[in-house]
Design an enzyme around this catalytic site. Structure first.
Site, PDB file in Angstrom:
ATOM      1  N   GLY A  46     -97.657  -6.165-117.043  1.00  0.00           N
ATOM      2  CA  GLY A  46     -98.536  -5.984-115.898  1.00  0.00           C
ATOM      3  C   GLY A  46     -97.836  -6.347-114.609  1.00  0.00           C
ATOM      4  O   GLY A  46     -96.879  -7.124-114.602  1.00  0.00           O
ATOM      5  N   GLN A  51     -97.071  -8.926-106.070  1.00  0.00           N
ATOM      6  CA  GLN A  51     -95.786  -9.222-106.697  1.00  0.00           C
ATOM      7  C   GLN A  51     -94.660  -8.331-106.166  1.00  0.00           C
ATOM      8  O   GLN A  51     -93.495  -8.620-106.423  1.00  0.00           O
ATOM      9  CB  GLN A  51     -95.883  -9.086-108.214  1.00  0.00           C
ATOM     10  CG  GLN A  51     -96.742 -10.168-108.845  1.00  0.00           C
ATOM     11  CD  GLN A  51     -96.809  -9.980-110.332  1.00  0.00           C
ATOM     12  OE1 GLN A  51     -97.612  -9.213-110.838  1.00  0.00           O
ATOM     13  NE2 GLN A  51     -95.934 -10.682-111.040  1.00  0.00           N
ATOM     14  N   CYS A  90     -94.844 -14.611-116.445  1.00  0.00           N
ATOM     15  CA  CYS A  90     -95.075 -13.853-115.221  1.00  0.00           C
ATOM     16  C   CYS A  90     -93.740 -13.382-114.668  1.00  0.00           C
ATOM     17  O   CYS A  90     -92.772 -14.154-114.627  1.00  0.00           O
ATOM     18  CB  CYS A  90     -95.793 -14.736-114.196  1.00  0.00           C
ATOM     19  SG  CYS A  90     -96.211 -13.898-112.665  1.00  0.00           S
ATOM     20  N   LEU A  91     -93.705 -12.124-114.248  1.00  0.00           N
ATOM     21  CA  LEU A  91     -92.480 -11.575-113.662  1.00  0.00           C
ATOM     22  C   LEU A  91     -92.085 -12.312-112.382  1.00  0.00           C
ATOM     23  O   LEU A  91     -90.923 -12.321-112.006  1.00  0.00           O
ATOM     24  CB  LEU A  91     -92.663 -10.084-113.381  1.00  0.00           C
ATOM     25  CG  LEU A  91     -92.834  -9.206-114.616  1.00  0.00           C
ATOM     26  CD1 LEU A  91     -93.226  -7.782-114.209  1.00  0.00           C
ATOM     27  CD2 LEU A  91     -91.586  -9.203-115.464  1.00  0.00           C
ATOM     28  N   HIS A 132    -105.091 -12.101-115.621  1.00  0.00           N
ATOM     29  CA  HIS A 132    -103.847 -12.546-114.974  1.00  0.00           C
ATOM     30  C   HIS A 132    -103.574 -11.731-113.706  1.00  0.00           C
ATOM     31  O   HIS A 132    -103.302 -12.293-112.638  1.00  0.00           O
ATOM     32  CB  HIS A 132    -102.695 -12.397-115.976  1.00  0.00           C
ATOM     33  CG  HIS A 132    -101.357 -12.810-115.468  1.00  0.00           C
ATOM     34  ND1 HIS A 132    -100.733 -13.961-115.878  1.00  0.00           N
ATOM     35  CD2 HIS A 132    -100.505 -12.212-114.584  1.00  0.00           C
ATOM     36  CE1 HIS A 132     -99.550 -14.054-115.271  1.00  0.00           C
ATOM     37  NE2 HIS A 132     -99.394 -13.004-114.478  1.00  0.00           N
ATOM     38  N   GLU A 133    -103.677 -10.407-113.817  1.00  0.00           N
ATOM     39  CA  GLU A 133    -103.388  -9.547-112.664  1.00  0.00           C
ATOM     40  C   GLU A 133    -104.467  -9.668-111.586  1.00  0.00           C
ATOM     41  O   GLU A 133    -104.159  -9.665-110.394  1.00  0.00           O
ATOM     42  CB  GLU A 133    -103.194  -8.093-113.092  1.00  0.00           C
ATOM     43  CG  GLU A 133    -102.076  -7.867-114.093  1.00  0.00           C
ATOM     44  CD  GLU A 133    -100.719  -8.449-113.700  1.00  0.00           C
ATOM     45  OE1 GLU A 133    -100.440  -8.619-112.498  1.00  0.00           O
ATOM     46  OE2 GLU A 133     -99.933  -8.744-114.618  1.00  0.00           O
ATOM     47  N   HIS A 136    -103.780 -12.650-109.536  1.00  0.00           N
ATOM     48  CA  HIS A 136    -102.740 -12.405-108.525  1.00  0.00           C
ATOM     49  C   HIS A 136    -103.352 -11.874-107.229  1.00  0.00           C
ATOM     50  O   HIS A 136    -102.903 -12.226-106.136  1.00  0.00           O
ATOM     51  CB  HIS A 136    -101.715 -11.380-109.026  1.00  0.00           C
ATOM     52  CG  HIS A 136    -100.554 -11.974-109.753  1.00  0.00           C
ATOM     53  ND1 HIS A 136     -99.694 -12.890-109.191  1.00  0.00           N
ATOM     54  CD2 HIS A 136    -100.101 -11.770-111.012  1.00  0.00           C
ATOM     55  CE1 HIS A 136     -98.762 -13.224-110.060  1.00  0.00           C
ATOM     56  NE2 HIS A 136     -98.992 -12.561-111.187  1.00  0.00           N
TER      57      HIS A 136
END
Length: 155
Positions: A46, A51, A90-91, A132-133, A136
């Site tokens: 995701g 991000q 997480c990226l 999670h997204e 963000h």
């Protein structure tokens, strides 16, 4: 339309609340394309617009399990059922993982890339990714909710 640099923890943009996407126009379509290109250039499941440095309420999720990717603009979680703890990464925070409690199942609504209002019912990893997204987009990182965060070995 490009692979964008992923914003890392420590950058203030990750702690800010994103603005709504008001319409599907060239700017929105370019954002969606950049999210896709950037996600598929890496290994995550995701990616949210903050991000890649854009404070818009948009994300893409692709569990890479053969199912269709989900692109959602202006997502809103309308129902949460149950809870469980599991590992998240997480990226924007490479090299670390954490134990985070999330709902087992969620209902979420938003707008797809064609401007149509859509609703999803998700469970397990998809529900976790949607939470999670969505976090963000509200300036919340998984480590803000984690019971434990730890360093992992990089391959």
């Amino acid at each position: 339309m490009a692979i964008r640099e992923i914003v890392k923890v420590g950058n203030d943009v990750l702690k800010r609340k994103s603005r709504r996407v008001e319409k599907i126009d060239n700017e929105a379509l370019e954002l969606i394309k950049d999210l896709k290109d950037t996600l598929y250039a890496g290994t995550g499941v995701g990616l949210a617009a903050p991000q890649i440095g854009i404070l818009k309420r948009a994300f893409i999720i692709d569990l890479r399990d053969g199912s269709e990717p989900i692109i959602l603009l202006n997502p809103k979680i309308t129902k949460k059922i149950g809870h469980y703890e599991d590992i998240e990464g997480c990226l924007s925070y490479p090299g670390y993982e954490g134990i985070v409690e999330r709902p087992r199942k969620v209902m979420i609504t938003g707008m797809n890339e064609k401007g149509k209002i859509v609703q999803y019912e998700a469970q397990g990893l998809m529900a976790r990714a949607m939470c999670h997204e969505t976090d963000h987009l509200d300036g919340i990182l998984y480590m803000d909710k984690a019971k434990k965060v730890y360093k992992v070995e990089q391959e």
